[in-house]
Enzyme design. Structure first.
Site, short mmCIF file in Angstrom:
data_model
loop_
_atom_site.label_atom_id
_atom_site.label_comp_id
_atom_site.label_asym_id
_atom_site.label_seq_id
_atom_site.Cartn_x
_atom_site.Cartn_y
_atom_site.Cartn_z
N THR A 205 44.79 36.89 45.07
CA THR A 205 44.86 35.42 45.03
C THR A 205 45.67 34.95 43.82
O THR A 205 45.72 35.64 42.81
CB THR A 205 43.40 34.92 44.91
OG1 THR A 205 42.73 35.27 46.11
CG2 THR A 205 43.30 33.43 44.68
N GLY A 235 36.83 31.32 52.20
CA GLY A 235 36.40 31.85 50.90
C GLY A 235 36.12 30.75 49.89
O GLY A 235 35.93 29.58 50.24
N GLY A 258 34.82 36.04 47.19
CA GLY A 258 34.65 34.60 47.33
C GLY A 258 33.21 34.18 47.58
O GLY A 258 32.75 33.16 47.06
#
Ligand code: ASP
Length: 336
Positions: A205, A235, A258
Protein backbone atom coordinates in the site's frame (compact mmCIF):
# COMPACT_ATOMS: atom_id res chain seq x y z
CA UNK A 1 27.22 48.69 -16.78
CA UNK A 2 25.00 46.77 -19.16
CA UNK A 3 26.91 43.66 -18.22
CA UNK A 4 26.31 44.06 -14.50
CA UNK A 5 22.61 44.79 -15.12
CA UNK A 6 22.39 41.53 -17.06
CA UNK A 7 24.00 39.73 -14.13
CA UNK A 8 21.32 41.02 -11.81
CA UNK A 9 18.54 40.08 -14.19
CA UNK A 10 19.90 36.54 -14.28
CA UNK A 11 20.99 36.12 -10.68
CA UNK A 12 18.25 37.76 -8.63
CA UNK A 13 15.53 35.29 -9.68
CA UNK A 14 18.05 32.46 -9.29
CA UNK A 15 18.88 33.51 -5.74
CA UNK A 16 15.17 33.91 -4.96
CA UNK A 17 14.34 30.44 -6.23
CA UNK A 18 17.27 28.89 -4.37
CA UNK A 19 16.10 30.61 -1.21
CA UNK A 20 12.63 29.13 -1.68
CA UNK A 21 14.09 25.62 -1.81
CA UNK A 22 16.67 26.17 0.92
CA UNK A 23 16.19 24.35 4.18
CA UNK A 24 16.14 26.05 7.56
CA UNK A 25 19.02 25.32 9.90
CA UNK A 26 18.52 22.15 11.92
CA UNK A 27 16.96 22.94 15.28
CA UNK A 28 14.72 25.76 14.03
CA UNK A 29 10.96 25.16 14.08
CA UNK A 30 9.81 22.98 11.22
CA UNK A 31 7.86 24.89 8.55
CA UNK A 32 6.70 21.81 6.71
CA UNK A 33 7.18 18.08 6.97
CA UNK A 34 6.24 15.03 4.95
CA UNK A 35 6.35 11.26 5.31
CA UNK A 36 5.55 8.66 2.66
CA UNK A 37 5.29 4.89 2.70
CA UNK A 38 5.15 2.17 0.10
CA UNK A 39 3.94 -0.63 2.31
CA UNK A 40 5.03 -2.69 5.28
CA UNK A 41 5.60 -5.92 3.35
CA UNK A 42 9.03 -5.55 1.84
CA UNK A 43 11.67 -7.55 0.07
CA UNK A 44 14.11 -9.42 2.28
CA UNK A 45 17.31 -7.68 3.30
CA UNK A 46 19.31 -10.07 1.14
CA UNK A 47 17.18 -9.43 -1.98
CA UNK A 48 19.14 -8.46 -5.11
CA UNK A 49 20.62 -5.00 -4.61
CA UNK A 50 19.12 -3.75 -7.89
CA UNK A 51 15.60 -4.67 -6.73
CA UNK A 52 16.04 -2.87 -3.40
CA UNK A 53 17.53 0.08 -5.23
CA UNK A 54 14.49 0.32 -7.52
CA UNK A 55 12.28 0.83 -4.46
CA UNK A 56 14.66 3.40 -2.99
CA UNK A 57 14.70 5.31 -6.27
CA UNK A 58 10.88 5.29 -6.48
CA UNK A 59 10.56 6.53 -2.89
CA UNK A 60 13.24 9.15 -3.50
CA UNK A 61 11.32 10.49 -6.53
CA UNK A 62 8.03 10.66 -4.66
CA UNK A 63 9.62 12.31 -1.62
CA UNK A 64 11.40 14.82 -3.85
CA UNK A 65 8.09 15.70 -5.52
CA UNK A 66 6.51 16.28 -2.11
CA UNK A 67 9.47 18.17 -0.67
CA UNK A 68 9.71 20.55 -3.63
CA UNK A 69 5.97 21.22 -3.61
CA UNK A 70 6.02 21.99 0.12
CA UNK A 71 9.07 24.24 -0.24
CA UNK A 72 7.08 26.17 -2.89
CA UNK A 73 4.23 26.59 -0.42
CA UNK A 74 1.77 24.04 -1.82
CA UNK A 75 -1.12 22.93 0.40
CA UNK A 76 -0.98 19.66 2.37
CA UNK A 77 -3.95 18.16 0.55
CA UNK A 78 -2.50 18.88 -2.91
CA UNK A 79 0.87 17.45 -1.94
CA UNK A 80 -0.69 14.28 -0.51
CA UNK A 81 -2.71 13.72 -3.68
CA UNK A 82 0.21 14.41 -6.05
CA UNK A 83 2.59 12.10 -4.18
CA UNK A 84 0.09 9.26 -3.94
CA UNK A 85 -0.75 9.61 -7.65
CA UNK A 86 2.92 9.20 -8.47
CA UNK A 87 3.13 6.07 -6.31
CA UNK A 88 -0.10 4.72 -7.85
CA UNK A 89 1.55 5.00 -11.27
CA UNK A 90 4.56 2.98 -10.17
CA UNK A 91 4.04 -0.78 -10.70
CA UNK A 92 6.38 -1.58 -7.80
CA UNK A 93 3.66 -0.67 -5.32
CA UNK A 94 0.32 -2.23 -4.45
CA UNK A 95 -1.77 0.75 -5.53
CA UNK A 96 -3.01 1.73 -8.97
CA UNK A 97 -0.85 -0.07 -11.53
CA UNK A 98 0.83 -2.98 -9.73
CA UNK A 99 -2.11 -3.53 -7.37
CA UNK A 100 -2.54 -7.08 -6.06
CA UNK A 101 -5.17 -9.47 -7.42
CA UNK A 102 -8.23 -10.59 -5.49
CA UNK A 103 -9.13 -14.30 -5.43
CA UNK A 104 -10.91 -13.95 -8.76
CA UNK A 105 -7.82 -12.58 -10.47
CA UNK A 106 -9.10 -9.02 -10.62
CA UNK A 107 -8.27 -5.72 -8.97
CA UNK A 108 -10.47 -3.80 -6.53
CA UNK A 109 -8.89 -0.59 -5.34
CA UNK A 110 -9.44 1.42 -2.15
CA UNK A 111 -8.31 4.96 -1.31
CA UNK A 112 -8.93 7.76 1.18
CA UNK A 113 -7.84 11.37 1.57
CA UNK A 114 -8.48 13.59 4.59
CA UNK A 115 -7.94 17.25 5.39
CA UNK A 116 -7.10 17.69 9.06
CA UNK A 117 -7.83 21.41 9.10
CA UNK A 118 -11.47 20.97 8.04
CA UNK A 119 -12.09 17.27 8.91
CA UNK A 120 -13.30 16.87 5.34
CA UNK A 121 -12.71 13.40 4.01
CA UNK A 122 -13.34 11.42 0.84
CA UNK A 123 -12.88 7.75 0.08
CA UNK A 124 -13.61 5.06 -2.50
CA UNK A 125 -13.72 1.28 -2.09
CA UNK A 126 -13.69 -1.53 -4.61
CA UNK A 127 -13.16 0.61 -7.71
CA UNK A 128 -12.09 -1.32 -10.78
CA UNK A 129 -11.39 1.06 -13.65
CA UNK A 130 -10.19 4.27 -12.00
CA UNK A 131 -6.56 4.98 -12.85
CA UNK A 132 -5.98 7.17 -9.79
CA UNK A 133 -8.31 6.14 -6.95
CA UNK A 134 -6.87 8.87 -4.71
CA UNK A 135 -8.12 11.55 -7.10
CA UNK A 136 -11.59 10.02 -7.12
CA UNK A 137 -11.49 9.95 -3.31
CA UNK A 138 -10.74 13.66 -3.32
CA UNK A 139 -13.65 14.25 -5.66
CA UNK A 140 -15.95 12.40 -3.26
CA UNK A 141 -14.74 14.82 -0.59
CA UNK A 142 -15.18 17.93 -2.69
CA UNK A 143 -18.19 17.14 -4.87
CA UNK A 144 -20.53 15.07 -2.70
CA UNK A 145 -22.04 15.27 0.77
CA UNK A 146 -20.69 11.78 1.51
CA UNK A 147 -17.43 10.37 2.78
CA UNK A 148 -17.20 6.94 1.13
CA UNK A 149 -18.50 5.61 -2.19
CA UNK A 150 -18.10 1.97 -3.17
CA UNK A 151 -18.29 -0.37 -6.16
CA UNK A 152 -20.65 0.48 -9.00
CA UNK A 153 -21.75 3.73 -7.37
CA UNK A 154 -18.16 4.90 -7.17
CA UNK A 155 -17.61 3.87 -10.80
CA UNK A 156 -20.67 5.82 -11.90
CA UNK A 157 -19.45 8.82 -9.92
CA UNK A 158 -16.05 8.47 -11.67
CA UNK A 159 -17.88 8.74 -15.00
CA UNK A 160 -19.69 11.88 -13.94
CA UNK A 161 -16.42 13.42 -12.70
CA UNK A 162 -14.63 12.46 -15.93
CA UNK A 163 -11.59 11.06 -14.14
CA UNK A 164 -9.14 8.94 -16.11
CA UNK A 165 -10.29 5.32 -16.64
CA UNK A 166 -8.49 2.16 -17.67
CA UNK A 167 -9.55 -1.46 -18.21
CA UNK A 168 -9.12 -3.58 -15.07
CA UNK A 169 -6.24 -5.54 -16.61
CA UNK A 170 -4.26 -2.31 -17.01
CA UNK A 171 -3.38 -2.78 -13.31
CA UNK A 172 -1.93 -6.29 -13.95
CA UNK A 173 1.71 -7.06 -13.35
CA UNK A 174 3.42 -10.43 -13.74
CA UNK A 175 4.92 -10.20 -10.26
CA UNK A 176 1.51 -9.83 -8.61
CA UNK A 177 0.02 -12.61 -10.72
CA UNK A 178 2.74 -15.00 -9.57
CA UNK A 179 2.02 -14.07 -5.96
CA UNK A 180 -1.69 -14.75 -6.45
CA UNK A 181 -0.90 -18.15 -7.92
CA UNK A 182 1.34 -18.91 -4.96
CA UNK A 183 -1.32 -17.82 -2.47
CA UNK A 184 -4.07 -19.87 -4.17
CA UNK A 185 -1.78 -22.91 -4.34
CA UNK A 186 -0.97 -22.66 -0.63
CA UNK A 187 -4.64 -22.28 0.12
CA UNK A 188 -5.50 -25.38 -1.90
CA UNK A 189 -2.73 -27.36 -0.18
CA UNK A 190 -3.59 -26.35 3.35
CA UNK A 191 -7.32 -25.80 2.98
CA UNK A 192 -6.83 -22.56 4.92
CA UNK A 193 -8.85 -19.54 3.93
CA UNK A 194 -6.55 -17.22 5.82
CA UNK A 195 -3.89 -15.09 4.27
CA UNK A 196 -0.45 -16.63 4.34
CA UNK A 197 1.44 -15.03 7.20
CA UNK A 198 4.36 -14.07 5.00
CA UNK A 199 3.82 -10.35 4.60
CA UNK A 200 5.67 -10.10 1.34
CA UNK A 201 2.68 -11.84 -0.26
CA UNK A 202 0.34 -9.12 0.72
CA UNK A 203 1.38 -5.58 1.35
CA UNK A 204 2.65 -2.61 -0.64
CA UNK A 205 0.00 0.00 0.00
CA UNK A 206 1.10 3.62 -0.45
CA UNK A 207 0.49 6.63 1.74
CA UNK A 208 1.52 10.19 2.44
CA UNK A 209 1.10 12.50 5.45
CA UNK A 210 1.92 16.19 5.39
CA UNK A 211 2.14 19.25 7.58
CA UNK A 212 2.32 22.23 5.23
CA UNK A 213 3.81 25.68 5.78
CA UNK A 214 0.43 27.02 6.98
CA UNK A 215 0.32 24.30 9.65
CA UNK A 216 -2.41 22.29 7.90
CA UNK A 217 -2.31 18.52 8.13
CA UNK A 218 -3.49 15.96 5.58
CA UNK A 219 -3.26 12.23 4.95
CA UNK A 220 -3.80 10.08 1.85
CA UNK A 221 -3.66 6.31 1.37
CA UNK A 222 -4.25 4.07 -1.66
CA UNK A 223 -4.14 0.30 -2.04
CA UNK A 224 -5.10 -2.81 -3.96
CA UNK A 225 -5.68 -4.51 -0.59
CA UNK A 226 -4.53 -8.05 0.13
CA UNK A 227 -3.58 -10.67 -2.43
CA UNK A 228 -6.30 -13.27 -2.85
CA UNK A 229 -8.81 -11.24 -0.84
CA UNK A 230 -12.45 -12.11 -1.21
CA UNK A 231 -14.35 -10.29 -3.90
CA UNK A 232 -15.99 -7.34 -2.13
CA UNK A 233 -13.56 -7.24 0.80
CA UNK A 234 -12.83 -3.70 1.95
CA UNK A 235 -9.70 -3.01 3.96
CA UNK A 236 -8.69 -0.24 6.34
CA UNK A 237 -7.25 2.19 3.80
CA UNK A 238 -10.57 3.78 2.77
CA UNK A 239 -11.91 3.76 6.33
CA UNK A 240 -11.27 7.13 7.97
CA UNK A 241 -9.77 6.57 11.41
CA UNK A 242 -8.52 3.05 10.58
CA UNK A 243 -5.92 3.17 7.78
CA UNK A 244 -6.04 6.90 7.07
CA UNK A 245 -6.84 9.93 9.20
CA UNK A 246 -6.04 13.59 9.77
CA UNK A 247 -7.24 16.11 12.34
CA UNK A 248 -5.78 19.18 14.03
CA UNK A 249 -3.38 17.03 16.09
CA UNK A 250 -1.91 14.65 13.58
CA UNK A 251 -2.12 12.89 10.23
CA UNK A 252 -1.62 9.13 9.93
CA UNK A 253 -1.43 6.60 7.07
CA UNK A 254 -1.21 2.88 7.75
CA UNK A 255 -0.18 -0.28 5.99
CA UNK A 256 -0.64 -3.86 7.05
CA UNK A 257 -3.39 -6.28 7.98
CA UNK A 258 -6.36 -4.04 7.31
CA UNK A 259 -8.75 -5.98 9.53
CA UNK A 260 -6.51 -5.26 12.51
CA UNK A 261 -6.30 -1.57 11.66
CA UNK A 262 -10.09 -1.41 11.44
CA UNK A 263 -10.66 -3.29 14.72
CA UNK A 264 -8.35 -0.97 16.61
CA UNK A 265 -9.17 2.26 14.74
CA UNK A 266 -5.42 2.60 14.47
CA UNK A 267 -5.03 5.98 12.79
CA UNK A 268 -7.52 7.83 14.98
CA UNK A 269 -6.26 6.09 18.12
CA UNK A 270 -2.82 7.55 17.45
CA UNK A 271 -4.11 11.12 17.15
CA UNK A 272 -6.47 10.58 20.12
CA UNK A 273 -3.53 9.56 22.30
CA UNK A 274 -1.88 12.83 21.32
CA UNK A 275 -5.06 14.84 21.80
CA UNK A 276 -6.29 13.42 25.11
CA UNK A 277 -3.19 11.78 26.54
CA UNK A 278 -0.67 14.46 25.66
CA UNK A 279 1.62 11.90 24.06
CA UNK A 280 4.14 12.82 21.40
CA UNK A 281 3.57 11.43 17.94
CA UNK A 282 6.40 8.95 18.50
CA UNK A 283 4.95 7.75 21.83
CA UNK A 284 1.45 7.40 20.40
CA UNK A 285 2.66 5.55 17.32
CA UNK A 286 4.87 3.19 19.37
CA UNK A 287 2.05 2.41 21.79
CA UNK A 288 -0.38 1.45 19.04
CA UNK A 289 2.03 -0.35 16.73
CA UNK A 290 3.87 -2.30 19.45
CA UNK A 291 1.23 -2.73 22.15
CA UNK A 292 -2.15 -2.72 20.39
CA UNK A 293 -1.33 -4.40 17.07
CA UNK A 294 0.17 -7.89 16.85
CA UNK A 295 3.74 -8.49 15.70
CA UNK A 296 3.94 -8.38 11.91
CA UNK A 297 0.62 -6.57 11.50
CA UNK A 298 2.31 -3.66 9.70
CA UNK A 299 3.12 -0.04 10.39
CA UNK A 300 2.24 3.63 10.09
CA UNK A 301 3.65 6.98 9.14
CA UNK A 302 2.50 10.07 11.07
CA UNK A 303 3.12 13.77 11.45
CA UNK A 304 1.97 16.08 14.25
CA UNK A 305 0.94 19.73 14.09
CA UNK A 306 4.50 20.87 14.80
CA UNK A 307 5.91 18.81 11.96
CA UNK A 308 7.38 16.00 14.06
CA UNK A 309 7.45 12.80 12.03
CA UNK A 310 7.13 9.14 12.97
CA UNK A 311 7.51 5.95 10.91
CA UNK A 312 6.91 2.87 13.05
CA UNK A 313 6.34 -0.75 12.02
CA UNK A 314 6.35 -4.19 13.59
CA UNK A 315 7.04 -6.08 10.35
CA UNK A 316 10.44 -6.88 8.83
CA UNK A 317 10.65 -3.53 7.06
CA UNK A 318 8.58 -0.70 5.64
CA UNK A 319 9.29 1.26 2.46
CA UNK A 320 9.34 4.85 3.68
CA UNK A 321 10.69 8.35 3.30
CA UNK A 322 10.76 11.36 5.62
CA UNK A 323 11.62 14.98 4.84
CA UNK A 324 11.20 18.40 6.43
CA UNK A 325 12.08 22.07 6.01
CA UNK A 326 15.14 21.68 8.24
CA UNK A 327 16.87 19.66 5.56
CA UNK A 328 15.91 16.17 6.68
CA UNK A 329 15.55 13.85 3.68
CA UNK A 330 15.79 10.13 4.19
CA UNK A 331 14.57 7.04 2.41
CA UNK A 332 14.64 3.69 4.18
CA UNK A 333 13.41 0.12 3.93
CA UNK A 334 14.82 -1.54 7.03
CA UNK A 335 16.02 -0.20 10.39
CA UNK A 336 19.44 1.02 9.21
N1 ASP B 1 -3.87 -2.30 4.70
C1 ASP B 1 -4.12 -2.79 3.37
C2 ASP B 1 -5.40 -3.57 3.39
O1 ASP B 1 -5.60 -4.36 4.31
C3 ASP B 1 -3.04 -3.66 2.84
C4 ASP B 1 -1.67 -3.04 2.87
O2 ASP B 1 -1.38 -2.18 3.66
O3 ASP B 1 -0.87 -3.44 2.02
O4 ASP B 1 -6.17 -3.45 2.49
Amino acid sequence: MQHSLMNWIVFVPLIASLAACASSPPGSPVKWAIAIHGGAGTLERDAPAAELQAYRTALDEALTLGRDALARGDAALDVCEAVVRMLEDNPLFNAGRGAVFNEQGEHELDACIMDGSTMQCGAVAGVRTVKHPITLARKVMEHTRHVLLMGDGAEQFATSMEVERVPNNWFDTEKRRRVLEEVLKKRAETGALEQPTDKKFTYGTVGCVVRDSKGHLAAATSTGGLTGKRWGRVGDSPIAGAGNYADAFGAVSGTGTGEQFIRHAVARTITARMQFGGETVAQAADAVVFHTLQPDDGGIIAVDRNGNLAAVYNSGGMYRGLADSNGRFEVRIFED
